[in-house]
Design a protein around this motif. Sequence first.
Motif, short mmCIF file in Angstrom:
data_model
loop_
_atom_site.label_atom_id
_atom_site.label_comp_id
_atom_site.label_asym_id
_atom_site.label_seq_id
_atom_site.Cartn_x
_atom_site.Cartn_y
_atom_site.Cartn_z
N GLU A 101 2.40 6.21 7.57
CA GLU A 101 3.48 7.10 7.99
C GLU A 101 4.77 6.33 8.25
O GLU A 101 5.87 6.87 8.13
CB GLU A 101 3.06 7.88 9.24
CG GLU A 101 3.92 9.07 9.54
CD GLU A 101 3.28 10.03 10.52
OE1 GLU A 101 3.71 11.21 10.55
OE2 GLU A 101 2.36 9.63 11.25
N LYS A 102 4.64 5.06 8.59
CA LYS A 102 5.81 4.22 8.83
C LYS A 102 6.42 3.70 7.52
O LYS A 102 7.45 3.01 7.55
CB LYS A 102 5.44 3.05 9.73
CG LYS A 102 5.17 3.48 11.17
CD LYS A 102 4.75 2.31 12.04
CE LYS A 102 4.53 2.77 13.48
NZ LYS A 102 4.05 1.66 14.34
N GLY A 103 5.77 4.02 6.40
CA GLY A 103 6.34 3.67 5.11
C GLY A 103 5.71 2.51 4.39
O GLY A 103 6.15 2.14 3.29
N LEU A 104 4.66 1.90 4.94
CA LEU A 104 4.00 0.81 4.26
C LEU A 104 3.19 1.33 3.08
O LEU A 104 2.65 2.44 3.12
CB LEU A 104 3.07 0.04 5.20
CG LEU A 104 3.71 -1.07 6.06
CD1 LEU A 104 4.62 -0.47 7.11
CD2 LEU A 104 2.63 -1.93 6.71
N SER A 105 3.07 0.53 2.04
CA SER A 105 2.24 0.89 0.89
C SER A 105 0.78 0.77 1.28
O SER A 105 0.43 0.03 2.21
CB SER A 105 2.53 -0.03 -0.29
OG SER A 105 2.05 -1.34 -0.01
N PRO A 106 -0.13 1.46 0.58
CA PRO A 106 -1.56 1.32 0.87
C PRO A 106 -2.03 -0.13 0.83
O PRO A 106 -2.82 -0.56 1.67
CB PRO A 106 -2.23 2.16 -0.22
CG PRO A 106 -1.22 3.23 -0.50
CD PRO A 106 0.11 2.53 -0.42
N GLU A 107 -1.54 -0.90 -0.14
CA GLU A 107 -1.94 -2.31 -0.23
C GLU A 107 -1.46 -3.09 1.00
O GLU A 107 -2.22 -3.89 1.57
CB GLU A 107 -1.36 -2.93 -1.50
CG GLU A 107 -1.78 -4.37 -1.70
CD GLU A 107 -1.26 -4.96 -3.00
OE1 GLU A 107 -1.61 -6.12 -3.30
OE2 GLU A 107 -0.50 -4.27 -3.71
N ALA A 108 -0.23 -2.84 1.41
CA ALA A 108 0.30 -3.53 2.59
C ALA A 108 -0.44 -3.13 3.85
O ALA A 108 -0.65 -3.95 4.76
CB ALA A 108 1.80 -3.23 2.73
N VAL A 109 -0.84 -1.87 3.92
CA VAL A 109 -1.60 -1.39 5.08
C VAL A 109 -2.93 -2.13 5.18
O VAL A 109 -3.31 -2.62 6.26
CB VAL A 109 -1.84 0.13 5.01
CG1 VAL A 109 -2.82 0.57 6.10
CG2 VAL A 109 -0.53 0.88 5.16
N ILE A 110 -3.63 -2.24 4.06
CA ILE A 110 -4.92 -2.94 4.08
C ILE A 110 -4.74 -4.41 4.47
O ILE A 110 -5.49 -4.95 5.28
CB ILE A 110 -5.63 -2.81 2.72
CG1 ILE A 110 -6.11 -1.37 2.53
CG2 ILE A 110 -6.81 -3.78 2.63
CD1 ILE A 110 -6.81 -1.10 1.21
N ASP A 111 -3.73 -5.05 3.90
CA ASP A 111 -3.47 -6.46 4.24
C ASP A 111 -3.27 -6.62 5.74
O ASP A 111 -3.78 -7.57 6.35
CB ASP A 111 -2.24 -6.96 3.50
CG ASP A 111 -2.48 -7.16 2.01
OD1 ASP A 111 -3.66 -7.20 1.61
OD2 ASP A 111 -1.49 -7.27 1.26
N LYS A 112 -2.55 -5.69 6.33
CA LYS A 112 -2.27 -5.77 7.76
C LYS A 112 -3.53 -5.49 8.58
O LYS A 112 -3.77 -6.14 9.61
CB LYS A 112 -1.15 -4.78 8.12
CG LYS A 112 -0.53 -5.01 9.49
CD LYS A 112 0.73 -4.18 9.65
CE LYS A 112 1.41 -4.45 10.98
NZ LYS A 112 1.88 -5.86 11.10
N LEU A 113 -4.35 -4.54 8.15
CA LEU A 113 -5.55 -4.19 8.89
C LEU A 113 -6.56 -5.32 8.93
O LEU A 113 -7.20 -5.58 9.96
CB LEU A 113 -6.21 -2.94 8.29
CG LEU A 113 -5.47 -1.61 8.46
CD1 LEU A 113 -6.20 -0.51 7.68
CD2 LEU A 113 -5.35 -1.22 9.92
N ILE A 114 -6.75 -5.97 7.80
CA ILE A 114 -7.79 -6.99 7.73
C ILE A 114 -7.32 -8.37 8.19
O ILE A 114 -8.15 -9.26 8.44
CB ILE A 114 -8.38 -7.11 6.31
CG1 ILE A 114 -7.35 -7.65 5.33
CG2 ILE A 114 -8.94 -5.76 5.86
CD1 ILE A 114 -7.92 -7.94 3.94
#
Length: 291
Positions: free
Chosen positions: A70-83
């Motif tokens: 929702e903050k605008g990150l791409s799905p790939e960037a979201v996963i990188d941040k989560l893991i």
Amino acid sequence: MNNKMDKDKLVATFSIVAANPETGEVGVAVQSKFLAVGSVVPWAKAGVGAVATQSWANTAYGPEGLDLLEKGLSPEAVIDKLIADDPGRSLRQVAIINSDGEASAFTGNACYDWAGHKIGKHHSCQGNILVSEKTVSEMSRAFEESEGSLAERLLSAISAAQQAGGDSRGKQSAAVYVLQEGAGYGGYNDVKVDLRVDDHPEPIEELQRLYELHKMFAAPSQDKLAIEKDVLESIIKQLVKVNLLESADHSSYDAEVKEALKTFALRENFDDHWSEEALIDESVLEYLQKQ
């Protein structure tokens, strides 16, 4: 902790995250040899996207992933941040899609074989402790070749995955979760479909049965039948059978018949199907005729 205990804690499963950018639908479907998998794996938010978190599932990936989308990150960037700072990432499996249909997935290198994912147009399919890679590839193929609403396509996908082998440990639970802005009950929320089978020998078949009921109750038909002639006669006859009319001696859709039909419709949870006009949904008539 021994290997068996490790596997008992894993949400060994196969799932699909998908979106329809044209309708705004986003959702997840999942099946597993795990009790109530629908309470762990699927997460979604209308206008934002969907997340499936599984294997040694980190359920924080759901809400945190949606917040980052929702903050605008791409799905790939979201996963990188989560893991990035997750010490258990080698046993995680997660897939994320945004409302535009862009998807990304991650399968940790310690997930139990067969484990992996496949990203396709507007979807990602993934699984762990599967019979083979074919489970995921067939799930993806079925989704891309299917038509209909997103929920129907998700159900077609996991059905194909099961037929291709599925979870190597067997079957137990399944779920389908689809959101679309304003598509919930009465238009008050975004939950279009939220169905779960928590413990069943054939969870996908049972989920499909529930979905057919959901369509009947939750989706009013655009084509309504005029309450006259044979339709009127059938309604009156059935309302007498279910003890909502005292007599079949009615030649028109009068106030008494209308009130009896309204009582039936609301009693049987056809709230969204009711019309004050002399019209009836075909699904409501069929349901009444089966009583």
